[in-house]
Design an enzyme around this catalytic site. Structure first.
Site, PDB file in Angstrom:
ATOM      1  CG  ASN A 193      -0.204  -0.066   2.508  1.00  0.00           C
ATOM      2  OD1 ASN A 193       0.505   0.874   2.861  1.00  0.00           O
ATOM      3  ND2 ASN A 193      -0.308  -1.186   3.223  1.00  0.00           N
TER       4      ASN A 193
ATOM      5  CG  PHE B 258      -2.894   6.281  13.085  1.00  0.00           C
ATOM      6  CD1 PHE B 258      -1.988   6.018  14.098  1.00  0.00           C
ATOM      7  CD2 PHE B 258      -2.889   7.544  12.501  1.00  0.00           C
ATOM      8  CE1 PHE B 258      -1.089   6.988  14.530  1.00  0.00           C
ATOM      9  CE2 PHE B 258      -2.003   8.524  12.909  1.00  0.00           C
ATOM     10  CZ  PHE B 258      -1.097   8.246  13.930  1.00  0.00           C
TER      11      PHE B 258
ATOM     12  CE  LYS C 102     -11.227   0.890  10.500  1.00  0.00           C
ATOM     13  NZ  LYS C 102     -10.510   1.557   9.428  1.00  0.00           N
TER      14      LYS C 102
HETATM   15  O1  PMT Z   1       3.030   6.194   6.489  1.00  0.00           O
HETATM   16  P1  PMT Z   1       2.525   7.514   5.935  1.00  0.00           P
HETATM   17  O2  PMT Z   1       2.781   7.645   4.454  1.00  0.00           O
HETATM   18  O3  PMT Z   1       3.037   8.688   6.742  1.00  0.00           O
HETATM   19  O4  PMT Z   1       0.938   7.526   6.083  1.00  0.00           O
HETATM   20  C1  PMT Z   1       0.351   7.575   7.357  1.00  0.00           C
HETATM   21  C2  PMT Z   1      -0.858   6.613   7.474  1.00  0.00           C
HETATM   22  C3  PMT Z   1      -1.965   7.086   6.563  1.00  0.00           C
HETATM   23  C4  PMT Z   1      -0.435   5.202   7.097  1.00  0.00           C
HETATM   24  C5  PMT Z   1      -1.306   6.676   8.986  1.00  0.00           C
HETATM   25  O5  PMT Z   1      -1.672   8.001   9.299  1.00  0.00           O
HETATM   26  C6  PMT Z   1      -2.472   5.749   9.237  1.00  0.00           C
HETATM   27  O6  PMT Z   1      -3.634   6.089   9.085  1.00  0.00           O
HETATM   28  N1  PMT Z   1      -2.162   4.466   9.651  1.00  0.00           N
HETATM   29  C7  PMT Z   1      -3.153   3.392   9.780  1.00  0.00           C
HETATM   30  C8  PMT Z   1      -3.459   2.795   8.436  1.00  0.00           C
HETATM   31  C9  PMT Z   1      -4.474   1.662   8.531  1.00  0.00           C
HETATM   32  O7  PMT Z   1      -4.136   0.540   8.275  1.00  0.00           O
HETATM   33  O8  PMT Z   1      -5.671   2.043   8.976  1.00  0.00           O
HETATM   34  P2  PMT Z   1      -6.929   1.035   9.182  1.00  0.00           P
HETATM   35  O9  PMT Z   1      -8.061   1.959   9.456  1.00  0.00           O
HETATM   36  O10 PMT Z   1      -7.036   0.106   8.060  1.00  0.00           O
HETATM   37  O11 PMT Z   1      -6.560   0.219  10.493  1.00  0.00           O
HETATM   38  C10 PMT Z   1      -6.945   0.660  11.799  1.00  0.00           C
HETATM   39  C11 PMT Z   1      -5.851   0.336  12.796  1.00  0.00           C
HETATM   40  O12 PMT Z   1      -5.681  -1.078  12.888  1.00  0.00           O
HETATM   41  C12 PMT Z   1      -4.490   0.911  12.424  1.00  0.00           C
HETATM   42  O13 PMT Z   1      -3.862   1.361  13.604  1.00  0.00           O
HETATM   43  C13 PMT Z   1      -3.750  -0.288  11.827  1.00  0.00           C
HETATM   44  O14 PMT Z   1      -2.344  -0.185  12.058  1.00  0.00           O
HETATM   45  C14 PMT Z   1      -4.350  -1.440  12.608  1.00  0.00           C
HETATM   46  N2  PMT Z   1      -4.389  -2.706  11.870  1.00  0.00           N
HETATM   47  C15 PMT Z   1      -5.029  -2.786  10.664  1.00  0.00           C
HETATM   48  C16 PMT Z   1      -5.081  -3.987   9.997  1.00  0.00           C
HETATM   49  C17 PMT Z   1      -4.457  -5.119  10.569  1.00  0.00           C
HETATM   50  N3  PMT Z   1      -4.471  -6.293   9.943  1.00  0.00           N
HETATM   51  N4  PMT Z   1      -3.844  -5.018  11.744  1.00  0.00           N
HETATM   52  C18 PMT Z   1      -3.797  -3.840  12.417  1.00  0.00           C
HETATM   53  O15 PMT Z   1      -3.213  -3.733  13.509  1.00  0.00           O
END
Ligand code: PMT
Length: 398
Positions: A207, A324, A338
């Site tokens: 990604n 996040f 979340k």
């Molecule tokens: O890295 P950059 O280019 O600076 O960009 C920053 C960012 C956009 C990546 C950052 O600000 C951000 O939003 N990170 C979380 C991205 C994400 O995967 O979001 P999500 O809404 O899909 O997941 C929610 C949370 O669960 C996140 O904290 C993620 O790390 C976590 N997660 C998600 C999927 C997974 N299988 N395991 C997880 O722990």
């Protein structure tokens, strides 16, 4: 040895307030070198500042002094912090574009110490997108900014643009001279960057995450005295000095590394963009094009573990977990779901469809959510400033 603070005064009506700032800094036993633009000398006499700082005030690039051989370089080398206050729109523009046509602007370029910029100007000027872009450019380069206060301005209008109170500037200066060590003794784990899921020996699913947000969090935590474990997926960024660095490739590797490091962590932040899916089977050989004429190749995907959910299962008492939420719609609603589903203490929502937010850019637009009744919006700002705000909020909870 006393620390030296450079005070650069620009030509704004608030220039007179800097006399009080210089006096207060001297009482705190800082050495103060006052530099003034030509315009600033029209608002406050250099004599006042010379008397308060106890040293020559410098405003002319061409003055020959005995004290410094090459004046602007000599001054810059002495500084532990450079403060530009009041910073006018014109001077901010010069800094953002690297102009060096007077004493103060040459010192800014020769300076390697942290810089604090305190803008003060008419509201419309401050809000002008050109000025805001210049501020963002400087923030991305690591310049620190104070937001102007709102109130009645000298030009007669009410709005944002007043120089902050001198005591507030002083507090900010003291914080920059000695960053708060409010994470000292804390063990912190941050994940960052993108995961890669192999499809075959040459292809993978990934990604757009660059790791900038997570690395800014790690750097800020190190600066505040924490022991930091940075579990990083793919990025092009240099490893922040002082972190325990664990590079990983896939979501499952990231999950295993974090579970292994989890015991004893006081704070865990998930800033990585973890791949939700992987190929059910990663082919051992390069997958060939379809030769049955269909033009189709089917790839079966299976779901990856949710790392934060896995960590929540073995969360130790007192540990703060922050996630996040990278959203493209219904930002608050999805982030709150979340927060609950992953049993987090805080979630930082970013609407990744907005310009200047989310993946790859140097800025972010975030909302820090504790629960439905405790939601704090941050303005568009550098990822460094977002990291500061997140740690400030975490410290409140610790
Ligand atoms: O890295 P950059 O280019 O600076 O960009 C920053 C960012 C956009 C990546 C950052 O600000 C951000 O939003 N990170 C979380 C991205 C994400 O995967 O979001 P999500 O809404 O899909 O997941 C929610 C949370 O669960 C996140 O904290 C993620 O790390 C976590 N997660 C998600 C999927 C997974 N299988 N395991 C997880 O722990």
């Amino acid at each position: 040895m006393a620390k030296t603070i450079g005070i650069g005064i620009c030509g704004g009506i608030a220039a007179y307030k800097i006399a009080e700032l210089v006096s207060k800094l001297r009482k705190k036993e800082f050495e103060v070198i006052v530099m003034m633009t030509d315009a600033a000398t029209r608002f406050i006499p250099p004599l006042t500042l010379r008397t308060l700082s106890g040293r020559e005030v410098i405003s002319d690039l061409w003055t020959e002094t005995l004290e410094w051989k090459v004046q602007h370089v000599g001054i810059a080398e002495q500084l532990d912090l450079l403060v530009i206050a009041p910073a006018t729109a014109n001077f901010i523009a010069k800094m953002a574009h690297g102009l060096a046509d007077d004493l103060l602007s040459t010192v800014v370029l020769a300076n390697t110490a942290p810089v604090l910029v305190v803008p003060s100007m008419n509201t419309n000027m401050f809000e002008n997108p050109v000025v805001q872009n210049n501020i963002l450019t400087l923030q991305r380069l690591g310049y620190h900014f104070m937001d102007p206060d709102s109130g009645l301005l000298a030009c007669g209008v009410s709005g944002k643009g007043r120089l902050p109170e001198v005591d507030d500037i002083l507090t900010q200066i003291l914080a920059l001279m000695a960053p708060p060590q409010d994470l000292a003794g804390k063990k912190i784990m941050v994940n960052a960057g993108s995961t890669c899921e192999d499809i075959d020996p040459v292809r993978y699913i990934t990604n757009r995450s660059t790791g900038k947000m997570g690395y800014a969090l790690a750097r800020e935590a190190i600066g505040r005295g924490a022991e930091v474990i940075l579990v990083s997926g793919s990025t092009q960024l240099p490893v922040p000095p002082g972190v325990q660095f664990i590079p990983v490739r896939s979501a499952r590797e990231m999950c295993a590394a974090m579970l292994a490091q989890q015991p004893g962590c006081d704070v865990i932040i998930g800033a990585a963009a973890v791949g939700d899916f992987r190929a059910a089977v990663a082919a051992e050989q390069k997958i060939k094009k379809a030769d049955d004429g269909s033009g189709r190749v089917t790839l079966e995907l299976v779901q990856n573990p949710d790392i934060l959910k896995e960590l929540s299962k073995s969360k130790e008492p007192g540990c703060i977990m922050v996630g996040f939420a990278a959203e493209t719609e219904n930002v608050l609603e999805n982030a709150l779901s979340k927060l609950a589903a992953k049993k987090l203490d805080l979630i930082v929502a970013n609407d990744v469809t907005m310009e200047g937010a989310g993946f790859a850019c140097d800025t972010n637009i975030c909302t820090i959510i504790r629960n439905a009744a405790d939601i704090r919006h941050l303005p568009k700002t550098s990822k460094e400033s977002v990291a500061q705000a997140i740690w400030d909020r975490v410290v409140e909870l610790l």
